[in-house]
Design a protein around this motif. Structure first.
Motif, PDB file in Angstrom:
ATOM      1  N   LEU A   1     104.087  25.351  52.985  1.00 55.87           N
ATOM      2  CA  LEU A   1     102.698  25.778  53.165  1.00 55.87           C
ATOM      3  C   LEU A   1     102.312  26.833  52.120  1.00 55.87           C
ATOM      4  O   LEU A   1     101.222  26.792  51.562  1.00 55.87           O
ATOM      5  CB  LEU A   1     102.480  26.306  54.578  1.00 55.87           C
ATOM      6  N   GLU A   2     103.235  27.749  51.842  1.00 57.06           N
ATOM      7  CA  GLU A   2     102.974  28.769  50.815  1.00 57.06           C
ATOM      8  C   GLU A   2     102.820  28.133  49.442  1.00 57.06           C
ATOM      9  O   GLU A   2     101.944  28.510  48.671  1.00 57.06           O
ATOM     10  CB  GLU A   2     104.108  29.797  50.801  1.00 57.06           C
ATOM     11  N   GLN A   3     103.669  27.159  49.124  1.00 58.87           N
ATOM     12  CA  GLN A   3     103.608  26.482  47.826  1.00 58.87           C
ATOM     13  C   GLN A   3     102.281  25.742  47.639  1.00 58.87           C
ATOM     14  O   GLN A   3     101.861  25.487  46.517  1.00 58.87           O
ATOM     15  CB  GLN A   3     104.769  25.502  47.676  1.00 58.87           C
ATOM     16  N   ASN A   4     101.637  25.404  48.753  1.00 59.74           N
ATOM     17  CA  ASN A   4     100.360  24.687  48.695  1.00 59.74           C
ATOM     18  C   ASN A   4      99.172  25.604  48.963  1.00 59.74           C
ATOM     19  O   ASN A   4      98.078  25.125  49.271  1.00 59.74           O
ATOM     20  CB  ASN A   4     100.387  23.508  49.671  1.00 59.74           C
ATOM     21  N   ASN A   5      99.414  26.901  48.866  1.00 63.63           N
ATOM     22  CA  ASN A   5      98.358  27.914  48.986  1.00 63.63           C
ATOM     23  C   ASN A   5      97.547  27.812  50.281  1.00 63.63           C
ATOM     24  O   ASN A   5      96.326  27.967  50.276  1.00 63.63           O
ATOM     25  CB  ASN A   5      97.419  27.859  47.772  1.00 63.63           C
ATOM     26  N   ILE A   6      98.244  27.556  51.373  1.00 67.83           N
ATOM     27  CA  ILE A   6      97.585  27.479  52.679  1.00 67.83           C
ATOM     28  C   ILE A   6      97.349  28.905  53.193  1.00 67.83           C
ATOM     29  O   ILE A   6      98.208  29.774  53.051  1.00 67.83           O
ATOM     30  CB  ILE A   6      98.449  26.668  53.671  1.00 67.83           C
ATOM     31  N   GLU A   7      96.189  29.115  53.784  1.00 67.74           N
ATOM     32  CA  GLU A   7      95.818  30.441  54.273  1.00 67.74           C
ATOM     33  C   GLU A   7      96.822  30.975  55.298  1.00 67.74           C
ATOM     34  O   GLU A   7      97.419  30.210  56.054  1.00 67.74           O
ATOM     35  CB  GLU A   7      94.435  30.393  54.916  1.00 67.74           C
ATOM     36  N   GLU A   8      96.947  32.294  55.317  1.00 66.72           N
ATOM     37  CA  GLU A   8      97.940  32.967  56.163  1.00 66.72           C
ATOM     38  C   GLU A   8      97.796  32.598  57.641  1.00 66.72           C
ATOM     39  O   GLU A   8      98.794  32.302  58.308  1.00 66.72           O
ATOM     40  CB  GLU A   8      97.824  34.484  55.980  1.00 66.72           C
TER      41      GLU A   8
ATOM     42  N   ILE B   1      96.610  29.953  59.007  1.00 67.38           N
ATOM     43  CA  ILE B   1      97.005  28.560  59.240  1.00 67.38           C
ATOM     44  C   ILE B   1      98.524  28.431  59.169  1.00 67.38           C
ATOM     45  O   ILE B   1      99.134  27.745  59.988  1.00 67.38           O
ATOM     46  CB  ILE B   1      96.295  27.617  58.248  1.00 67.38           C
ATOM     47  N   LYS B   2      99.152  29.112  58.209  1.00 70.06           N
ATOM     48  CA  LYS B   2     100.619  29.126  58.132  1.00 70.06           C
ATOM     49  C   LYS B   2     101.207  29.670  59.429  1.00 70.06           C
ATOM     50  O   LYS B   2     102.151  29.089  59.976  1.00 70.06           O
ATOM     51  CB  LYS B   2     101.104  29.979  56.952  1.00 70.06           C
ATOM     52  N   ASN B   3     100.640  30.754  59.916  1.00 67.58           N
ATOM     53  CA  ASN B   3     101.144  31.353  61.151  1.00 67.58           C
ATOM     54  C   ASN B   3     100.987  30.406  62.341  1.00 67.58           C
ATOM     55  O   ASN B   3     101.885  30.299  63.181  1.00 67.58           O
ATOM     56  CB  ASN B   3     100.434  32.674  61.438  1.00 67.58           C
ATOM     57  N   ALA B   4      99.851  29.720  62.396  1.00 65.39           N
ATOM     58  CA  ALA B   4      99.620  28.777  63.498  1.00 65.39           C
ATOM     59  C   ALA B   4     100.659  27.657  63.486  1.00 65.39           C
ATOM     60  O   ALA B   4     101.226  27.309  64.528  1.00 65.39           O
ATOM     61  CB  ALA B   4      98.205  28.200  63.411  1.00 65.39           C
ATOM     62  N   PHE B   5     100.929  27.093  62.304  1.00 62.09           N
ATOM     63  CA  PHE B   5     101.927  26.024  62.223  1.00 62.09           C
ATOM     64  C   PHE B   5     103.324  26.535  62.533  1.00 62.09           C
ATOM     65  O   PHE B   5     104.118  25.836  63.168  1.00 62.09           O
ATOM     66  CB  PHE B   5     101.884  25.336  60.855  1.00 62.09           C
ATOM     67  N   ASN B   6     103.635  27.737  62.125  1.00 59.81           N
ATOM     68  CA  ASN B   6     104.940  28.319  62.413  1.00 59.81           C
ATOM     69  C   ASN B   6     105.146  28.455  63.924  1.00 59.81           C
ATOM     70  O   ASN B   6     106.174  28.043  64.469  1.00 59.81           O
ATOM     71  CB  ASN B   6     105.062  29.679  61.720  1.00 59.81           C
ATOM     72  N   ILE B   7     104.161  29.004  64.604  1.00 62.99           N
ATOM     73  CA  ILE B   7     104.239  29.181  66.056  1.00 62.99           C
ATOM     74  C   ILE B   7     104.337  27.830  66.756  1.00 62.99           C
ATOM     75  O   ILE B   7     105.175  27.629  67.643  1.00 62.99           O
ATOM     76  CB  ILE B   7     103.021  29.976  66.571  1.00 62.99           C
TER      77      ILE B   7
ATOM     78  N   ILE C   1     101.800  15.177  67.940  1.00 62.49           N
ATOM     79  CA  ILE C   1     101.038  15.265  66.692  1.00 62.49           C
ATOM     80  C   ILE C   1      99.997  16.368  66.808  1.00 62.49           C
ATOM     81  O   ILE C   1      99.173  16.376  67.738  1.00 62.49           O
ATOM     82  CB  ILE C   1     100.375  13.909  66.373  1.00 62.49           C
ATOM     83  N   LEU C   2     100.056  17.290  65.866  1.00 60.49           N
ATOM     84  CA  LEU C   2      99.189  18.461  65.852  1.00 60.49           C
ATOM     85  C   LEU C   2      98.355  18.451  64.577  1.00 60.49           C
ATOM     86  O   LEU C   2      98.900  18.220  63.489  1.00 60.49           O
ATOM     87  CB  LEU C   2     100.018  19.744  65.897  1.00 60.49           C
ATOM     88  N   LYS C   3      97.065  18.692  64.712  1.00 58.95           N
ATOM     89  CA  LYS C   3      96.169  18.693  63.529  1.00 58.95           C
ATOM     90  C   LYS C   3      95.412  20.006  63.461  1.00 58.95           C
ATOM     91  O   LYS C   3      94.942  20.514  64.485  1.00 58.95           O
ATOM     92  CB  LYS C   3      95.161  17.547  63.609  1.00 58.95           C
ATOM     93  N   LYS C   4      95.278  20.496  62.213  1.00 54.91           N
ATOM     94  CA  LYS C   4      94.553  21.739  61.967  1.00 54.91           C
ATOM     95  C   LYS C   4      93.712  21.568  60.713  1.00 54.91           C
ATOM     96  O   LYS C   4      94.210  21.146  59.664  1.00 54.91           O
ATOM     97  CB  LYS C   4      95.541  22.882  61.774  1.00 54.91           C
ATOM     98  N   SER C   5      92.446  21.905  60.821  1.00 54.64           N
ATOM     99  CA  SER C   5      91.544  21.815  59.671  1.00 54.64           C
ATOM    100  C   SER C   5      91.896  22.888  58.644  1.00 54.64           C
ATOM    101  O   SER C   5      92.166  24.036  58.996  1.00 54.64           O
ATOM    102  CB  SER C   5      90.097  21.995  60.128  1.00 54.64           C
ATOM    103  N   VAL C   6      91.884  22.479  57.371  1.00 53.07           N
ATOM    104  CA  VAL C   6      92.134  23.431  56.286  1.00 53.07           C
ATOM    105  C   VAL C   6      90.927  23.506  55.357  1.00 53.07           C
ATOM    106  O   VAL C   6      91.017  24.044  54.264  1.00 53.07           O
ATOM    107  CB  VAL C   6      93.410  23.076  55.481  1.00 53.07           C
ATOM    108  N   SER C   7      89.796  22.974  55.832  1.00 51.32           N
ATOM    109  CA  SER C   7      88.590  22.990  54.980  1.00 51.32           C
ATOM    110  C   SER C   7      87.848  24.304  55.111  1.00 51.32           C
ATOM    111  O   SER C   7      87.978  25.030  56.041  1.00 51.32           O
ATOM    112  CB  SER C   7      87.665  21.834  55.343  1.00 51.32           C
TER     113      SER C   7
END
Length: 138
Positions: free
Chosen positions: A26-33, A35-41, A132-138
């Motif tokens: 997620l960091e390598q793809n410049n995903i916002e903090e 959103i990274k935290n949400a996926f980690n949890i 299956i979990l989905k999160k908007s990154v727009s």
């Protein structure tokens, strides 16, 4: 973003390693903090649930973790061959988050996942369970 895929053993320490690898992608793809935290949890909670409930804490079973981008969404799949869930009833818990001595005993993990993700789906096909979990990154 290329699809990320990882197979881990049904041990809690493997979940920690998987969460670290997911965060790196997620960091390598410049995903916002946030959103990274949400996926980690959510990954940690969901994979730990598979170990505890699906595999009854027995090591030696496989959990597959996949992450991909679909349009404006990041999609996380957790796939296992453990005992299937009878349903995906996610309770709407009512509690005072300041009163940690009286937090609900069960259902909290799924409740948190529902709050953090935009879409949550679960199904079983041919002996495999798909969460299956989905999160908007727009």
């Amino acid at each position: 973003m290329d699809e990320f895929s990882l197979n881990i053993d049904s041990r809690y320490e493997c979940v920690l390693d998987a969460a670290e690898k997911l965060l790196t992608v997620l960091e390598q793809n410049n995903i916002e903090e946030h959103i990274k935290n949400a996926f980690n949890i959510c990954l940690t909670e969901a994979a730990n649930n598979v170990i505890k409930h699906g595999y009854k804490e027995e090591p030696g079973n496989e959990i597959t973790i996949k992450l991909r981008k679909e349009g404006d969404y990041l999609v996380l799949e957790i796939i296992d061959e453990g005992l299937p869930r009878p349903n995906l009833d996610i309770p709407d818990l009512e509690f005072d988050p300041e009163d940690i001595d009286n937090l609900p005993e069960s259902g909290m993990g799924l409740y948190i996942i529902k709050q953090l993700m935009d879409d949550v789906n679960y199904f079983s096909i041919n002996g495999k369970n798909y969460f299956i979990l989905k999160k908007s990154v727009s």
